[in-house]
Motif scaffolding. Structure first.
Motif, PDB file in Angstrom:
ATOM      1  N   LEU A  24     -13.478  -7.036   0.854  1.00 36.81           N
ATOM      2  CA  LEU A  24     -14.765  -7.013   1.778  1.00 36.81           C
ATOM      3  C   LEU A  24     -15.661  -5.359   1.673  1.00 36.81           C
ATOM      4  CD1 LEU A  24     -12.873  -8.345   4.869  1.00 36.81           C
ATOM      5  CD2 LEU A  24     -15.009  -9.248   4.137  1.00 36.81           C
ATOM      6  N   LYS A  25     -14.781  -4.477   1.226  1.00 38.15           N
ATOM      7  CA  LYS A  25     -15.340  -3.088   0.941  1.00 38.15           C
ATOM      8  C   LYS A  25     -16.430  -3.097  -0.189  1.00 38.15           C
ATOM      9  CE  LYS A  25     -11.992  -0.301   2.229  1.00 38.15           C
ATOM     10  NZ  LYS A  25     -11.252   0.703   1.802  1.00 38.15           N
ATOM     11  N   THR A  26     -15.831  -3.906  -1.224  1.00 37.65           N
ATOM     12  CA  THR A  26     -16.343  -3.865  -2.585  1.00 37.65           C
ATOM     13  C   THR A  26     -17.527  -4.999  -2.960  1.00 37.65           C
ATOM     14  OG1 THR A  26     -14.407  -4.857  -3.389  1.00 37.65           O
ATOM     15  CG2 THR A  26     -14.646  -2.514  -3.886  1.00 37.65           C
ATOM     16  N   ILE A  27     -17.362  -6.121  -2.210  1.00 34.17           N
ATOM     17  CA  ILE A  27     -18.409  -7.247  -2.522  1.00 34.17           C
ATOM     18  C   ILE A  27     -18.849  -7.691  -1.438  1.00 34.17           C
ATOM     19  CG2 ILE A  27     -18.340  -9.642  -3.434  1.00 34.17           C
ATOM     20  CD1 ILE A  27     -15.781  -9.263  -4.796  1.00 34.17           C
ATOM     21  N   ASP A  28     -20.347  -7.163  -1.209  1.00 35.95           N
ATOM     22  CA  ASP A  28     -21.234  -7.256  -0.207  1.00 35.95           C
ATOM     23  C   ASP A  28     -21.368  -8.762   0.389  1.00 35.95           C
ATOM     24  OD1 ASP A  28     -22.201  -4.967   0.522  1.00 35.95           O
ATOM     25  OD2 ASP A  28     -24.176  -4.912  -0.772  1.00 35.95           O
ATOM     26  N   LYS A  29     -21.319  -9.785  -0.642  1.00 31.50           N
ATOM     27  CA  LYS A  29     -21.525 -11.127  -0.216  1.00 31.50           C
ATOM     28  C   LYS A  29     -20.417 -11.893   0.619  1.00 31.50           C
ATOM     29  CE  LYS A  29     -23.396 -15.382  -1.667  1.00 31.50           C
ATOM     30  NZ  LYS A  29     -24.724 -15.860  -0.940  1.00 31.50           N
ATOM     31  N   LEU A  30     -19.269 -11.205   0.836  1.00 38.05           N
ATOM     32  CA  LEU A  30     -18.355 -11.592   1.596  1.00 38.05           C
ATOM     33  C   LEU A  30     -18.273 -11.234   2.961  1.00 38.05           C
ATOM     34  CD1 LEU A  30     -15.233 -10.759  -0.954  1.00 38.05           C
ATOM     35  CD2 LEU A  30     -16.231 -12.951  -0.620  1.00 38.05           C
ATOM     36  N   ALA A  31     -17.677 -12.194   3.677  1.00 43.29           N
ATOM     37  CA  ALA A  31     -17.527 -11.878   5.503  1.00 43.29           C
ATOM     38  C   ALA A  31     -16.225 -12.508   5.696  1.00 43.29           C
ATOM     39  CB  ALA A  31     -18.884 -12.449   6.012  1.00 43.29           C
ATOM     40  N   PHE A  32     -15.582 -11.731   6.481  1.00 42.67           N
ATOM     41  CA  PHE A  32     -14.312 -12.116   7.044  1.00 42.67           C
ATOM     42  C   PHE A  32     -14.202 -13.289   8.042  1.00 42.67           C
ATOM     43  CE2 PHE A  32     -10.215 -10.995   9.599  1.00 42.67           C
ATOM     44  CZ  PHE A  32      -9.292 -11.575   8.618  1.00 42.67           C
ATOM     45  N   SER A  33     -13.444 -14.393   7.976  1.00 37.95           N
ATOM     46  CA  SER A  33     -13.385 -15.364   9.015  1.00 37.95           C
ATOM     47  C   SER A  33     -12.374 -14.712   9.903  1.00 37.95           C
ATOM     48  CB  SER A  33     -13.014 -16.624   8.281  1.00 37.95           C
ATOM     49  OG  SER A  33     -12.613 -17.337   9.361  1.00 37.95           O
ATOM     50  N   PHE A 175      -6.121  -5.218  -7.109  1.00 36.22           N
ATOM     51  CA  PHE A 175      -7.409  -5.003  -6.849  1.00 36.22           C
ATOM     52  C   PHE A 175      -8.466  -5.527  -7.746  1.00 36.22           C
ATOM     53  CE2 PHE A 175      -6.843  -1.147  -3.520  1.00 36.22           C
ATOM     54  CZ  PHE A 175      -6.328  -2.186  -2.516  1.00 36.22           C
ATOM     55  N   GLU A 176      -8.370  -4.979  -8.927  1.00 36.02           N
ATOM     56  CA  GLU A 176      -9.165  -5.506 -10.018  1.00 36.02           C
ATOM     57  C   GLU A 176      -9.095  -6.904 -10.334  1.00 36.02           C
ATOM     58  OE1 GLU A 176      -8.461  -2.851 -13.526  1.00 36.02           O
ATOM     59  OE2 GLU A 176      -9.825  -4.074 -14.710  1.00 36.02           O
ATOM     60  N   THR A 177      -8.144  -7.404 -10.714  1.00 35.65           N
ATOM     61  CA  THR A 177      -7.925  -8.873 -10.749  1.00 35.65           C
ATOM     62  C   THR A 177      -8.723  -9.711  -9.705  1.00 35.65           C
ATOM     63  OG1 THR A 177      -5.886  -8.559 -11.582  1.00 35.65           O
ATOM     64  CG2 THR A 177      -6.111 -10.829 -11.212  1.00 35.65           C
ATOM     65  N   ALA A 178      -8.233  -9.417  -8.324  1.00 42.73           N
ATOM     66  CA  ALA A 178      -8.843 -10.034  -7.198  1.00 42.73           C
ATOM     67  C   ALA A 178     -10.254  -9.868  -7.386  1.00 42.73           C
ATOM     68  CB  ALA A 178      -8.380  -9.850  -6.050  1.00 42.73           C
ATOM     69  N   GLU A 179     -10.974  -8.877  -7.709  1.00 41.97           N
ATOM     70  CA  GLU A 179     -12.313  -8.463  -7.648  1.00 41.97           C
ATOM     71  C   GLU A 179     -13.059  -9.650  -8.628  1.00 41.97           C
ATOM     72  OE1 GLU A 179     -13.842  -4.515  -8.066  1.00 41.97           O
ATOM     73  OE2 GLU A 179     -12.014  -3.857  -6.955  1.00 41.97           O
ATOM     74  N   ASN A 180     -12.431  -9.557 -10.011  1.00 40.68           N
ATOM     75  CA  ASN A 180     -12.938 -10.242 -10.900  1.00 40.68           C
ATOM     76  C   ASN A 180     -12.902 -11.869 -10.834  1.00 40.68           C
ATOM     77  OD1 ASN A 180     -13.452  -8.234 -12.569  1.00 40.68           O
ATOM     78  ND2 ASN A 180     -11.522  -8.259 -13.350  1.00 40.68           N
ATOM     79  N   VAL A 182     -13.072 -13.196  -7.708  1.00 41.14           N
ATOM     80  CA  VAL A 182     -13.730 -13.466  -6.550  1.00 41.14           C
ATOM     81  C   VAL A 182     -15.185 -13.624  -7.082  1.00 41.14           C
ATOM     82  CG1 VAL A 182     -14.695 -12.600  -4.413  1.00 41.14           C
ATOM     83  CG2 VAL A 182     -12.265 -13.007  -4.875  1.00 41.14           C
ATOM     84  N   ALA A 183     -15.612 -12.249  -7.902  1.00 41.16           N
ATOM     85  CA  ALA A 183     -16.841 -12.325  -8.355  1.00 41.16           C
ATOM     86  C   ALA A 183     -17.231 -13.377  -9.219  1.00 41.16           C
ATOM     87  CB  ALA A 183     -17.024 -11.062  -9.244  1.00 41.16           C
ATOM     88  N   ASN A 184     -16.401 -13.771 -10.049  1.00 42.77           N
ATOM     89  CA  ASN A 184     -16.620 -15.115 -11.061  1.00 42.77           C
ATOM     90  C   ASN A 184     -16.900 -16.425  -9.923  1.00 42.77           C
ATOM     91  OD1 ASN A 184     -16.849 -13.799 -13.265  1.00 42.77           O
ATOM     92  ND2 ASN A 184     -14.605 -13.917 -13.590  1.00 42.77           N
ATOM     93  N   PHE A 185     -16.128 -16.360  -9.059  1.00 41.83           N
ATOM     94  CA  PHE A 185     -16.192 -17.717  -8.231  1.00 41.83           C
ATOM     95  C   PHE A 185     -17.657 -17.656  -7.670  1.00 41.83           C
ATOM     96  CE2 PHE A 185     -15.567 -19.962  -4.207  1.00 41.83           C
ATOM     97  CZ  PHE A 185     -15.222 -21.137  -4.664  1.00 41.83           C
TER      98      PHE A 185
END
Ligand code: ADP
Ligand code: 5GP
Length: 192
Positions: A24-33, A175-180, A182-185
């Motif tokens: 949530l801190k690193t990817i702007d497009k995300l919002a927490f349910s 963190f790195e794996t998750a960021e990649n 999510v960003a790809n999805f």
């Protein structure tokens, strides 16, 4: 393009909250349910931000009024649920919704949304490490801790049903794996 959802599920203590907060801190497009729960608020938690804290009565009313996308008695006497209105609210802001839910809840959301959702299972390196992390977190009294550990062992069997599995060993690698992932999805155009 369709609205998207990202589900992080795992046994309690695997690191979901830690990883989801980082994303949530690193990817702007995300919002927490923000889920609803009937459990007690922890000292560091904020109502409306970490959870909507409901009484059992209000939770039962919300069930009756069909307000939940999914809900569960995750632990004995403790209910957790995702409000339909929460997903709609975040989509209306153009966000990709990210969930931190238990394994059965995650699979139910995935079943409902299919290709619109990316379901990620976060696995601890071992049951021993998971137990150690849960104890160190110091959020549960001993009998709740035992209940969580028992549930965690049964939840580990569901990982094959998820789209992706990340082993949460070294946190920065996770963190790195998750960021990649999510960003790809978020970038992908596979959805109809
Ligand atoms: P969950 O939300 O799945 O219950 P948390 O994110 O609360 O799990 O993590 C459980 C505990 O383990 C927390 O105290 C957290 O700081 C710690 N933790 C999470 N990931 C790691 C990791 N890779 N290495 C060491 N400790 C971790
Ligand atoms: P905690 O009490 O540690 O915050 O959460 C306990 C478990 O409930 C975690 O596995 C968490 O992911 C899960 N959980 C939180 N919100 C929901 C929800 O809306 N639905 C379901 N099914 N599980 C949830």
């Amino acid at each position: 393009m369709s609205n998207k959802l990202i589900i992080f599920s795992a046994p309690s203590g695997s690191g979901k909250t830690t990883v989801v907060k980082h994303l949530l801190k690193t990817i702007d497009k995300l919002a927490f349910s923000v889920s609803v729960t009937t459990r007690q608020k922890r000292p560091n938690e904020v109502d409306g931000k970490d959870y909507y804290f409901y009484t059992e009565n209000d939770f039962l009313k919300a069930i009756k009024n069909e307000q939940f996308l999914e809900y569960e008695e995750v632990y004995k006497g403790l209910f957790y649920g995702t409000l339909k209105s929460e997903v709609e609210r975040l989509w209306s802001q153009g966000k990709t919704v990210i969930f931190d839910v238990d394994v059965i809840g995650g699979l139910n959301i995935k079943k409902f949304y299919g290709e619109q959702a990316l379901a990620v299972f976060l696995r601890p390196p071992s049951v021993e490490i998971l137990m150690d992390r849960l104890r160190k977190r110091e959020t549960e009294v001993e009998h709740h801790l035992i209940e969580r550990i028992e549930k965690a062992k049964s939840e580990l069997k569901y990982e094959q049903q998820f789209d992706k599995v990340i082993v949460n060993d070294v946190l920065n690698d996770t963190f790195e794996t998750a960021e990649n992932l999510v960003a790809n999805f978020i970038k992908s155009h596979k959805l109809t």
